[in-house]
Enzyme design. Sequence first.
Site, short mmCIF file in Angstrom:
data_model
loop_
_atom_site.label_atom_id
_atom_site.label_comp_id
_atom_site.label_asym_id
_atom_site.label_seq_id
_atom_site.Cartn_x
_atom_site.Cartn_y
_atom_site.Cartn_z
N LYS A 111 -8.16 -13.13 7.32
CA LYS A 111 -7.01 -14.01 6.66
C LYS A 111 -7.18 -15.40 6.17
O LYS A 111 -6.43 -16.03 5.40
CB LYS A 111 -5.50 -13.72 7.56
CG LYS A 111 -5.25 -12.29 7.44
CD LYS A 111 -3.94 -11.94 8.27
CE LYS A 111 -3.54 -10.39 8.01
NZ LYS A 111 -4.41 -9.47 8.66
C1 LIG Z 1 -4.79 -8.26 8.50
C2 LIG Z 1 -5.95 -7.43 9.04
C3 LIG Z 1 -6.52 -6.46 8.72
C4 LIG Z 1 -5.57 -5.48 7.57
O1 LIG Z 1 -5.71 -5.98 6.24
P1 LIG Z 1 -4.71 -5.64 5.21
O2 LIG Z 1 -4.84 -6.63 3.87
O3 LIG Z 1 -3.30 -5.99 5.73
O4 LIG Z 1 -5.08 -4.13 4.76
C5 LIG Z 1 -7.59 -5.69 9.01
N1 LIG Z 1 -8.09 -6.51 10.27
C6 LIG Z 1 -7.65 -7.64 10.52
C7 LIG Z 1 -8.59 -8.12 11.45
C8 LIG Z 1 -6.69 -8.09 10.06
O5 LIG Z 1 -6.26 -9.40 10.82
#
Ligand SMILES: *Cc1c(COP(=O)(O)O)cnc(C)c1O
Length: 427
Positions: A111
Amino acid sequence: MKYFSTKDKSSAVSFAEALFCGLAKDGGLFVPQAIPEYSSAVKSSLATMSFLDVAFETIKPYVEGEIPDGVLQEIVASAYTFSAPLVHVKSETSKDRYVLELFHGPTAAFKDFGARFMARAFAYLRRGETRTLKILVATSGDTGGAVADGFFGVEGISVTVLYPKGRVSPLQERQIAGLGGNISAIAVDGSFDDCQALVKAAFKNEELKKRLDLSSANSINIARLIPQTIYYSAASGKKPGLCFSVPSGNFGNLTAGLYAQKMGAPISKFIAATNINKTFPEYLESGKYEEKKSVATISNAMDVGAPSNFERMKSHFSLEQMRSNILSTFITDDETRLCIKKVYAQSGYILDPHGAVGFCAADRYLNDLGNTPIAVLATAASAKFRETVEPLIGCKIPLPQSLEAAMKREVNASLIKADLNELCAML
Ligand SMILES: *Cc1c(COP(=O)(O)O)cnc(C)c1O
């Protein structure tokens, strides 16, 4: 580039407007009018371009006319002080298997790619404004840390993160409530749903709207999705024909991959891997989309029963197009644990529970995929989930430097009841 709401293709807005609004007024999600294509010059040099050059060329068409090239170059250089290495992992078969490590940013999860670009885009597009922009965000853990870190020290913007008291990990709490400066944290005596309801209520409150310039930074914002296309293009440029296995929750990451492919990155296919929250694999199988209540798992950042980006995928691609391009399966917690153990035993590589969901799903399609090289997206560092992973592999996982520094921070949060009046008084 102009952006439409998924619910109304007639009224277009600018990138800045899509960024500031987050959600369209009609409740739809913003999508680009058309997914742009790389020039043939860019396509043919993806293999040799630096990560920052790929970042620049990828984002450029989405912000054309609003963020000048020179500024965009500065933005990507200051946002991406880390990259996304493609690491080879040995396995029992002779097949090539790679892990695309997306956890080298400051909060050790993918993120960071979205949040850090978004913060800088906000700052540039608000230049000259005298009022401080107030970003309000609710988090169940991971998003809050990435947003807090992404916006930390960004001029003209202050951030308030609401999180459920006692329901985030000690590390997550320090990432959210340990920075200070332009980042404030509010611990809510309640659940994540209470936090989210409070944020929604705040956006509707007339008194607050008059007093503050409020905006959000949640995962449906198009400015968080666009920069996630970068690492797909960079990795497939180096290794044309890759199939990406994407551990998915809200499907922002997978949607970004589909954008990269449409832009012309040499990607062969996708595997959409979910935990037991299997709304999407069921949709591909049956053709019917049925939202569900989310179920708690050990890959908790993917505990989503109603993936918000499904609406974006549907607006770009038909069911048949999705079926021919995306394989999808769900992985149970037991299978996830077994995969972490197995990969560690075979190669010494330590997966986190989210990456393990992607790895296990890829294993399931090895035969179908023949000689296609597979890259599993490792969305978080295993050190973030030590309580789950260490007992499985039987040894300690060292904390990366950025997380070690975060653990030393002091938590400084205000505590409130799940009550709008209390929140208003804090803002
Ligand atoms: C947010 C997140 C996901 C999922 O990603 P999306 O874009 O919501 O599908 C997977 N792994 C981790 C570690 C995350 O923080």
